[in-house]
Design a protein around this motif. Structure first.
Motif, PDB file in Angstrom:
ATOM      1  N   SER A  73      11.168   2.759   4.245  1.00  0.00           N
ATOM      2  CA  SER A  73      10.709   3.848   3.157  1.00  0.00           C
ATOM      3  C   SER A  73      12.144   4.036   2.691  1.00  0.00           C
ATOM      4  CB  SER A  73      10.026   5.074   3.658  1.00  0.00           C
ATOM      5  OG  SER A  73      11.225   5.941   4.655  1.00  0.00           O
ATOM      6  N   LYS A 185       6.416  -4.873  -9.562  1.00  0.00           N
ATOM      7  CA  LYS A 185       5.237  -4.215  -8.457  1.00  0.00           C
ATOM      8  C   LYS A 185       5.544  -2.410  -8.394  1.00  0.00           C
ATOM      9  CE  LYS A 185       4.458  -8.099  -6.978  1.00  0.00           C
ATOM     10  NZ  LYS A 185       5.188  -9.127  -7.710  1.00  0.00           N
ATOM     11  N   ASP A 186       4.435  -1.977  -7.499  1.00  0.00           N
ATOM     12  CA  ASP A 186       4.433  -1.009  -7.331  1.00  0.00           C
ATOM     13  C   ASP A 186       5.311  -0.458  -6.255  1.00  0.00           C
ATOM     14  OD1 ASP A 186       1.825  -1.424  -5.724  1.00  0.00           O
ATOM     15  OD2 ASP A 186       0.643  -0.590  -6.831  1.00  0.00           O
ATOM     16  N   LYS A 187       4.640   0.662  -5.694  1.00  0.00           N
ATOM     17  CA  LYS A 187       5.588   1.078  -4.953  1.00  0.00           C
ATOM     18  C   LYS A 187       4.821   0.768  -3.073  1.00  0.00           C
ATOM     19  CE  LYS A 187       7.514   5.239  -2.185  1.00  0.00           C
ATOM     20  NZ  LYS A 187       7.472   6.753  -1.868  1.00  0.00           N
ATOM     21  N   GLN A 188       4.109   0.861  -3.292  1.00  0.00           N
ATOM     22  CA  GLN A 188       3.127   0.278  -2.197  1.00  0.00           C
ATOM     23  C   GLN A 188       3.006  -1.075  -1.795  1.00  0.00           C
ATOM     24  OE1 GLN A 188      -1.443   1.116  -1.996  1.00  0.00           O
ATOM     25  NE2 GLN A 188      -1.591  -0.054  -0.435  1.00  0.00           N
ATOM     26  N   ALA A 189       3.339  -1.972  -2.990  1.00  0.00           N
ATOM     27  CA  ALA A 189       3.891  -3.143  -3.258  1.00  0.00           C
ATOM     28  C   ALA A 189       5.284  -4.065  -2.057  1.00  0.00           C
ATOM     29  CB  ALA A 189       3.186  -4.253  -4.035  1.00  0.00           C
ATOM     30  N   THR A 191       6.972  -2.082  -0.721  1.00  0.00           N
ATOM     31  CA  THR A 191       6.765  -1.543   0.723  1.00  0.00           C
ATOM     32  C   THR A 191       6.365  -2.610   1.304  1.00  0.00           C
ATOM     33  OG1 THR A 191       7.039   0.433   0.342  1.00  0.00           O
ATOM     34  CG2 THR A 191       6.065  -0.323   2.693  1.00  0.00           C
ATOM     35  N   ALA A 192       5.542  -3.712   1.160  1.00  0.00           N
ATOM     36  CA  ALA A 192       5.108  -4.266   1.659  1.00  0.00           C
ATOM     37  C   ALA A 192       5.575  -5.673   2.006  1.00  0.00           C
ATOM     38  CB  ALA A 192       3.937  -4.843   1.340  1.00  0.00           C
ATOM     39  N   THR A 195       9.592  -4.635   3.758  1.00  0.00           N
ATOM     40  CA  THR A 195       8.591  -4.929   5.401  1.00  0.00           C
ATOM     41  C   THR A 195       8.647  -5.730   5.669  1.00  0.00           C
ATOM     42  OG1 THR A 195       7.505  -2.851   5.148  1.00  0.00           O
ATOM     43  CG2 THR A 195       7.231  -4.192   7.498  1.00  0.00           C
TER      44      THR A 195
END
Length: 202
Positions: A73, A185-189, A191-192, A195
């Motif tokens: 994060s 990309k958005d934050k969720q993408a 993050t993936a 990761t």
């Protein structure tokens, strides 16, 4: 407040502007226990055509090596708030950030240079706003010429140490291939993606 001892002139410099001392150079290399992305972005990138840094930990639990590296994060926050220039410099490798691989880096030393001259700094200062402006910090500095036999041993020794720290003792904090993958990309993408990269590096 920053204090620097000039080894060449046997002089103590009280509260110097660190960046005024390094304005005539175009390459910056070093190891910093803590490094602020904002300092890198605002102070180093405009001044230097090449920046190579090894970062230690910015974590209260300094005994837990790689805790910052696995803090996905935090890295997502850093990447999403970074400027386009910062990301471009990571991608074209004129900014290279490495990170603790195994043993904790608590070292703080910096080498600034151009084709003819260099300055080495060694001491307590991290690359953070507080270290540069308000903390009590102490460095020594050695300014020399690359073609001067009297200056060559200290330059060569620090270059050798940095190359070992940079190439053998650390790993990429951000893989440059990641930059192209996260653009738009958005934050969720993001993050993936970060990761998955972290797992791959394991």
């Amino acid at each position: 407040m920053l204090t620097i001892y000039d080894l060449k002139h046997n002089t103590m410099l009280y509260q110097p502007d660190f960046f005024d001392l390094i304005n005539d150079f175009d390459r910056f290399s070093g190891v910093s226990f803590v490094g602020s992305f904002k300092i890198i972005e605002r102070q180093l990138l405009p001044r230097f055509k090449q920046v190579n840094l090894v970062l230690g930990l910015e974590d209260q639990r300094t005994g837990q090596n790689l805790s910052q590296f696995f803090n996905v994060s935090r890295r997502v926050r850093e990447l999403t708030s970074a400027s386009e220039d910062f990301l471009n410099r990571l991608e074209d490798r004129t900014l290279r950030l490495r990170f603790t691989k195994d043993q904790l880096f608590h070292t703080k030393y910096f080498i600034v240079e151009n084709n003819d001259s260099f300055i080495i700094f060694n001491g307590s200062m991290n690359l953070t706003k507080k270290a540069l402006t308000s903390n009590h910090e102490m460095l020594w500095m050695y300014a020399g010429q690359k073609d001067n036999p009297a200056d060559q041993p200290i330059y060569a020794a620090h270059q050798q140490l940095f190359q070992q720290n940079f190439t053998e003792d650390s790993i990429d904090y951000v893989n440059r291939k990641l930059i192209g993958q996260i653009r738009g990309k958005d934050k969720q993408a993001i993050t993936a993606i970060v990761t998955d990269q972290t797992l791959d590096q394991l």
